[in-house]
Design a protein around this motif. Sequence first.
Motif, PDB file in Angstrom:
ATOM      1  N   LEU A 284       1.684   7.100  -6.533  1.00  0.00           N
ATOM      2  CA  LEU A 284       0.666   8.113  -6.851  1.00  0.00           C
ATOM      3  C   LEU A 284       1.175   9.521  -6.535  1.00  0.00           C
ATOM      4  CD1 LEU A 284      -2.568   6.344  -5.582  1.00  0.00           C
ATOM      5  CD2 LEU A 284      -1.951   6.846  -7.953  1.00  0.00           C
ATOM      6  N   LEU A 285       1.853   9.685  -5.407  1.00  0.00           N
ATOM      7  CA  LEU A 285       2.428  10.985  -5.069  1.00  0.00           C
ATOM      8  C   LEU A 285       3.469  11.407  -6.104  1.00  0.00           C
ATOM      9  CD1 LEU A 285       2.849  10.748  -1.209  1.00  0.00           C
ATOM     10  CD2 LEU A 285       1.472  12.412  -2.453  1.00  0.00           C
TER      11      LEU A 285
ATOM     12  N   GLY B 164       7.640   8.145   1.414  1.00  0.00           N
ATOM     13  CA  GLY B 164       8.481   7.458   2.393  1.00  0.00           C
ATOM     14  C   GLY B 164       8.336   7.950   3.820  1.00  0.00           C
ATOM     15  N   ILE B 165       7.289   8.725   4.130  1.00  0.00           N
ATOM     16  CA  ILE B 165       7.180   9.250   5.490  1.00  0.00           C
ATOM     17  C   ILE B 165       6.902   8.166   6.521  1.00  0.00           C
ATOM     18  CG2 ILE B 165       6.485  11.546   4.738  1.00  0.00           C
ATOM     19  CD1 ILE B 165       3.632  10.887   5.691  1.00  0.00           C
ATOM     20  N   GLU B 166       6.555   6.970   6.067  1.00  0.00           N
ATOM     21  CA  GLU B 166       6.320   5.884   7.026  1.00  0.00           C
ATOM     22  C   GLU B 166       7.601   5.493   7.757  1.00  0.00           C
ATOM     23  OE1 GLU B 166       7.072   3.909   3.025  1.00  0.00           O
ATOM     24  OE2 GLU B 166       5.953   5.632   3.736  1.00  0.00           O
ATOM     25  N   HIS B 167       8.746   5.996   7.291  1.00  0.00           N
ATOM     26  CA  HIS B 167      10.013   5.691   7.935  1.00  0.00           C
ATOM     27  C   HIS B 167      10.436   6.759   8.946  1.00  0.00           C
ATOM     28  CE1 HIS B 167      10.474   2.397   5.179  1.00  0.00           C
ATOM     29  NE2 HIS B 167      10.278   3.206   4.161  1.00  0.00           N
ATOM     30  N   LEU B 168       9.628   7.811   9.097  1.00  0.00           N
ATOM     31  CA  LEU B 168       9.956   8.873  10.045  1.00  0.00           C
ATOM     32  C   LEU B 168       9.670   8.417  11.473  1.00  0.00           C
ATOM     33  CD1 LEU B 168       8.420  11.960   8.189  1.00  0.00           C
ATOM     34  CD2 LEU B 168      10.806  11.208   8.211  1.00  0.00           C
TER      35      LEU B 168
ATOM     36  N   MET C 268       0.837  -1.205   0.000  1.00  0.00           N
ATOM     37  CA  MET C 268       0.000   0.000   0.000  1.00  0.00           C
ATOM     38  C   MET C 268       0.869   1.250   0.000  1.00  0.00           C
ATOM     39  SD  MET C 268      -3.097   1.137  -0.038  1.00  0.00           S
ATOM     40  CE  MET C 268      -4.117  -0.203   0.509  1.00  0.00           C
ATOM     41  N   GLN C 269       1.930   1.262   0.805  1.00  0.00           N
ATOM     42  CA  GLN C 269       2.824   2.418   0.836  1.00  0.00           C
ATOM     43  C   GLN C 269       3.489   2.635  -0.521  1.00  0.00           C
ATOM     44  OE1 GLN C 269       3.136   4.768   3.079  1.00  0.00           O
ATOM     45  NE2 GLN C 269       1.618   3.713   4.307  1.00  0.00           N
TER      46      GLN C 269
END
Length: 139
Positions: A82-83, A95-99, A75-76
């Motif tokens: 899409l972004l 990639g903000i899921e890694h923040l 999903m990410q």
Amino acid sequence: MEKLFIRFATLTAKIAGKPWTFLACCGIVLVWAVSGPVFKFNETWQLVINTGTTIITFLMVFLIQNTQNRDGAAMQAKLDELLFAQKGADARFIGIEHLTDEELEAILDEVEARGIAMHRGKPAGSIKGGRKPRASKRA
């Protein structure tokens, strides 16, 4: 080995989510409960259901977590694509899921503030720090 585990985890998660699986488990518990008088509700009778459910729960946690991890990563990747494909999108969201939790919380606060401003008829503005150029323009 990994592909075999992935197939097994996916199949197990699919089967575990079916209504018939739930009914079968209810049936097992019912058979166990009805057999109580036969075994005089002794400790071994109780240990059978306790041990069985504990082992199954323990193993299912890992199988379902594996499936959820893969679904989340897919999903990410789709959202990041899409972004990236959207010309006006802020590339910092990729990639903000890694923040860290604090960094994510700060971004969430800013995005929510923009949403509230839009609902009140005000221009949304951009997130602090401005937009980063798309990866294709940075190279």
